[in-house]
Write an enzyme that holds these catalytic residues in place. Structure first.
Site, PDB file in Angstrom:
ATOM      1  N   CYS A   1      31.089  36.731  43.452  1.00  0.00           N
ATOM      2  CA  CYS A   1      29.801  36.127  43.768  1.00  0.00           C
ATOM      3  C   CYS A   1      29.053  35.727  42.510  1.00  0.00           C
ATOM      4  O   CYS A   1      29.079  36.427  41.509  1.00  0.00           O
ATOM      5  CB  CYS A   1      28.876  37.034  44.595  1.00  0.00           C
ATOM      6  SG  CYS A   1      29.562  37.527  46.145  1.00  0.00           S
TER       7      CYS A   1
ATOM      8  N   ARG B   1      33.500  32.586  40.243  1.00  0.00           N
ATOM      9  CA  ARG B   1      33.188  33.951  40.663  1.00  0.00           C
ATOM     10  C   ARG B   1      33.383  34.164  42.165  1.00  0.00           C
ATOM     11  O   ARG B   1      33.252  35.287  42.662  1.00  0.00           O
ATOM     12  CB  ARG B   1      31.741  34.295  40.307  1.00  0.00           C
ATOM     13  CG  ARG B   1      31.416  34.143  38.839  1.00  0.00           C
ATOM     14  CD  ARG B   1      29.981  34.493  38.571  1.00  0.00           C
ATOM     15  NE  ARG B   1      29.727  35.895  38.836  1.00  0.00           N
ATOM     16  CZ  ARG B   1      29.925  36.864  37.975  1.00  0.00           C
ATOM     17  NH1 ARG B   1      30.346  36.583  36.767  1.00  0.00           N
ATOM     18  NH2 ARG B   1      29.672  38.113  38.287  1.00  0.00           N
TER      19      ARG B   1
ATOM     20  N   ASN C   1      24.748  39.713  44.292  1.00  0.00           N
ATOM     21  CA  ASN C   1      26.137  39.905  43.851  1.00  0.00           C
ATOM     22  C   ASN C   1      26.352  41.407  43.743  1.00  0.00           C
ATOM     23  O   ASN C   1      25.581  42.085  43.051  1.00  0.00           O
ATOM     24  CB  ASN C   1      26.335  39.206  42.488  1.00  0.00           C
ATOM     25  CG  ASN C   1      27.562  39.685  41.732  1.00  0.00           C
ATOM     26  OD1 ASN C   1      27.553  39.742  40.519  1.00  0.00           O
ATOM     27  ND2 ASN C   1      28.617  40.031  42.431  1.00  0.00           N
ATOM     28  N   GLY C   2      27.387  41.921  44.421  1.00  0.00           N
ATOM     29  CA  GLY C   2      27.663  43.360  44.348  1.00  0.00           C
ATOM     30  C   GLY C   2      27.924  43.920  45.731  1.00  0.00           C
ATOM     31  O   GLY C   2      28.206  43.164  46.674  1.00  0.00           O
TER      32      GLY C   2
ATOM     33  N   GLU D   1      52.974  39.818  32.664  1.00  0.00           N
ATOM     34  CA  GLU D   1      51.953  38.767  32.630  1.00  0.00           C
ATOM     35  C   GLU D   1      52.503  37.456  33.223  1.00  0.00           C
ATOM     36  O   GLU D   1      51.811  36.768  33.971  1.00  0.00           O
ATOM     37  CB  GLU D   1      51.473  38.585  31.186  1.00  0.00           C
ATOM     38  CG  GLU D   1      50.455  37.491  30.955  1.00  0.00           C
ATOM     39  CD  GLU D   1      49.156  37.643  31.738  1.00  0.00           C
ATOM     40  OE1 GLU D   1      48.924  38.682  32.369  1.00  0.00           O
ATOM     41  OE2 GLU D   1      48.375  36.668  31.745  1.00  0.00           O
TER      42      GLU D   1
ATOM     43  N   GLU E   1      49.564  34.551  41.024  1.00  0.00           N
ATOM     44  CA  GLU E   1      48.171  34.249  41.352  1.00  0.00           C
ATOM     45  C   GLU E   1      47.896  32.767  41.553  1.00  0.00           C
ATOM     46  O   GLU E   1      47.004  32.429  42.322  1.00  0.00           O
ATOM     47  CB  GLU E   1      47.182  34.885  40.369  1.00  0.00           C
ATOM     48  CG  GLU E   1      47.305  34.466  38.939  1.00  0.00           C
ATOM     49  CD  GLU E   1      46.282  35.189  38.045  1.00  0.00           C
ATOM     50  OE1 GLU E   1      46.525  35.251  36.849  1.00  0.00           O
ATOM     51  OE2 GLU E   1      45.254  35.662  38.554  1.00  0.00           O
TER      52      GLU E   1
ATOM     53  N   HIS F   1      68.384  49.206  38.242  1.00  0.00           N
ATOM     54  CA  HIS F   1      67.953  50.339  39.079  1.00  0.00           C
ATOM     55  C   HIS F   1      67.299  49.865  40.375  1.00  0.00           C
ATOM     56  O   HIS F   1      66.601  50.643  41.030  1.00  0.00           O
ATOM     57  CB  HIS F   1      67.001  51.237  38.280  1.00  0.00           C
ATOM     58  CG  HIS F   1      67.650  51.836  37.076  1.00  0.00           C
ATOM     59  ND1 HIS F   1      68.622  52.812  37.172  1.00  0.00           N
ATOM     60  CD2 HIS F   1      67.521  51.564  35.757  1.00  0.00           C
ATOM     61  CE1 HIS F   1      69.039  53.126  35.956  1.00  0.00           C
ATOM     62  NE2 HIS F   1      68.395  52.390  35.080  1.00  0.00           N
TER      63      HIS F   1
ATOM     64  N   LYS G   1      37.077  35.444  39.652  1.00  0.00           N
ATOM     65  CA  LYS G   1      37.090  35.969  38.290  1.00  0.00           C
ATOM     66  C   LYS G   1      35.975  36.990  38.191  1.00  0.00           C
ATOM     67  O   LYS G   1      35.018  36.946  38.942  1.00  0.00           O
ATOM     68  CB  LYS G   1      36.823  34.802  37.329  1.00  0.00           C
ATOM     69  CG  LYS G   1      37.407  35.033  35.953  1.00  0.00           C
ATOM     70  CD  LYS G   1      37.420  33.761  35.169  1.00  0.00           C
ATOM     71  CE  LYS G   1      37.972  33.958  33.806  1.00  0.00           C
ATOM     72  NZ  LYS G   1      39.428  34.144  33.802  1.00  0.00           N
TER      73      LYS G   1
END
Ligand code: F6R
Length: 609
Positions: A2, A27, A100-101, A482, A489, A505, A604
């Protein structure tokens, strides 16, 4: 997670808010909305979906007004819909909030408010804030927000406007980012600085449990018990162009291409010439202390955690101090063994990741000294750490991290060399050799970016595969993880990153014609072992793309495709290996027609736990 924006001034608020939201869309992009205070009335427009849906809606109504709030959402409580989109209002529509939160006690609060007669129109946790402010409001918005905030548990950055108090915006924060931009005759608030960069570079970073009041010509701060708080204005060095796409099709591609410059900036003043030692001006720790530490613990999430993995190899090899690695969400709940002889290195691009911040606090609470590696000046991680080593990458807007990662690696390598120097763990000849190699890295990255036909060929050939296996050893185990993360993503292809020796394995069972293997096979301690691992894949009819050094004339006999990177030391090689891995993921995603900068389900800066 957000993004919020606010404007109060002499210009029409709506276009400024929408432009700010565009710069914060990284965001969250589930829905967006604005609230404009116009002629004593609050007008709200919101739409599910990306910001362009809101923009389309605004074309037909273009609300006027000089004060307003905006929000772009990453859904936590309640599905993405028009109703759940912010801003949210109280029963009367006279008070409006963006948030936001996460309000952790919202259910209990909602029940109390419903019992007191409040009516809710969304499934969000945020709406309770509007009703709490309504409950306490008798003309003084600041005092009502203060009383509401006192009842909230969890994390929040909020901004509130009210019809009955029309000349100010009241904001507050706890554990979620909030910055205030100071203009002339106008002021701004946002979750992140780029939102208002076209208008001002003068910024206040708001502390936890602080109330900010923005008027047209004035900004003031106070504590939750009403005491005035003095804040210092920072001048940020980022400029508006840094947060633009600058002719690139995607932010991610721009950011990949910015890496040589970002690496140079990050190196500047720390490594001024390879014949001189490393200087780390942000490191506020005495040489005596650095000699006394008996353990380093590294804490981060996601890509930043992969940077920490490289750090373990580099620091242990060069400094000979044991390094423990923790994903931040694990560290905070596992009661780690940390004391005042532990140095904690906390890595976070945004400096606002909730788990990383909690990990930082956990380590600090147990007596560790904290060194932050972050990209955002004034971020929570920076402010809560005694030492900060910035990555000078400039704003990273694409959700998939690229230049932040390689600049984190640069800081970690510099730090490993610095610690080795401080503890006398490395002889000067070897130290100088490594400094010279590090010095060459930005230019080597430039070479890779200049021409990478094989990466493009592979992206075309394998873009419709249904799986990728990435393997590497030593510091390039992190490269494998990475690489796999990047392709997951943005290309949404199932991928696994593995220590090459672990393939037999279990994961090797996945090899089939629809699965491509990417092997980071740069020469070093375990090069021959990686070649054997490639053969094991080939023996099972798997295709292999190798990332290898130029002039390595063996690798072509093993792999189907070889993407070349210039030679360096194995400890530094993850910086170079990252570039083709990023390019491969980017072009695979592009060939599949994905929205690269805003991958589904992600946002993000993960400011919730
Ligand atoms: C992946 C990515 C994330 C972040 C992670 C930590 O491309 O960007 O995995 O690395 O969310 O974020 P920061 O570094 O801001 O703490």
């Amino acid at each position: 997670m957000c993004g919020i924006v606010g404007y109060i001034g002499t210009k029409s608020a709506c276009p400024i808010l929408v432009e700010g939201l565009k710069r914060l869309e990284y965001r969250g992009y589930d829905s967006a909305g604005v609230a404009i205070l116009n002629g004593g009335r609050i007008e709200i427009h919101k739409a599910a979906g990306k910001l362009r849906a809101l923009e389309a809606l605004l074309e037909s109504c273009a609300p006027e007004g000089l004060i307003g709030l905006g929000h772009t959402r990453w859904a936590t409580h309640g599905r993405p819909s028009d109703e759940n989109a912010h801003p949210h209002s109280d029963c009367s529509g006279r008070i409006t909030v963006v948030h936001n939160g996460i309000i952790e006690n919202y259910l209990a609060l909602k029940e109390q408010l419903i019992a007191a007669g409040h009516e809710f129109s969304s499934e969000t946790d945020t709406e309770v804030i509007a009703h709490l402010v309504e409950q306490s409001c008798n003309g003084d918005l600041v005092s009502a927000v203060r009383q509401a905030v006192a009842q909230l548990e969890g994390s929040f950055a909020i901004a509130v406007i009210a019809q009955d108090d029309p000349a100010r915006i009241v904001a507050a924060r706890r554990h979620s980012p909030l910055v205030v931009g100071v203009g002339v005759g106008e002021n701004f608030l946002a979750s992140d600085v780029p939102a208002f960069l076209p208008y001002t570079k003068n910024v206040y970073f708001v502390d936890d449990d602080t109330i900010a009041v923005l008027e047209r010509d004035h900004v003031s701060f106070s504590s939750l018990d009403g005491q005035p708080v003095e804040r210092e204005i920072y001048e940020v060095t980022w400029d508006a162009a840094m947060a633009e796409r600058g002719g690139y099709e995607h932010f991610m591609l721009k950011e990949i291409n910015e890496q040589p410059q970002a690496l140079r900036e990050t190196m500047r003043e720390r490594l001024s010439s390879y014949s001189a030692g490393i200087e780390l001006p942000g490191l506020n720790l005495s040489i005596e202390y650095l000699r006394r530490i008996d353990k380093i613990t590294m804490v981060a999430c996601g890509t930043a955690f992969h940077a920490a993995m490289v750090g373990k190899y580099a620091i242990e090899a060069l400094v000979r101090v044991p390094v423990e690695l923790d994903v931040a969400s694990e560290l905070r709940y596992r009661d780690p063994i940390i004391d005042d002889r532990t140095l904690a290195i906390v890595i976070s691009q945004s400096g606002e990741t909730a788990d990383t911040l909690a990990g930082l606090r956990e380590a600090r609470g147990k007596g560790a000294s904290i060194v932050a590696i972050t990209n955002v000046v004034g971020s929570s991680v920076a402010r809560e750490s005694e030492s900060v080593l910035y990555t000078f990458a400039g704003p990273e807007i694409a959700v998939a991290s690229t230049k932040a990662y390689t600049t984190q690696l640069m800081v970690i390598e510099l730090m490993a060399l610095y610690l080795a120097q401080a503890r006398g763990a490395l002889d000067e000849t070897r130290a100088r050799e490594l400094r010279e190699l590090l010095w060459n890295i930005p230019q080597q990255v430039e070479v890779i970016l200049g021409d990478h036909p094989e990466a493009l060929r592979c992206a075309e050939k394998y873009c419709n595969h249904n799986g990728f296996l990435y393997m590497g050893r030593g510091p390039n185990l992190a490269s494998a993880l990475e690489g796999a993360l990047k392709i997951k993503e943005i290309a949404y292809i199932h991928a696994e990153g593995y220590a090459a020796g672990e393939m037999k394995h279990g994961p090797i069972a996945m090899i089939d014609p629809g699965v491509a293997t990417v092997a980071v096979a740069v020469e070093g301690r375990t090069y021959d072992k990686v070649l054997s691992n490639i053969l094991e894949v080939k023996a099972r009819q798997g295709d292999v793309i190798a990332i290898a050094y130029e002039h390595d004339d063996q690798i072509g006999k093993y792999a189907d495709h070889v993407i070349r990177v210039p030679r360096t030391n194995e400890l530094l090689s993850p910086i170079l290996a990252a570039i083709p891995l990023q390019l491969l993921a980017y072009h695979v995603a592009k060939n599949r027609g994905h929205e690269i900068d805003q991958p589904r389900n992600l946002a993000k800066s993960v400011t919730v736990e």
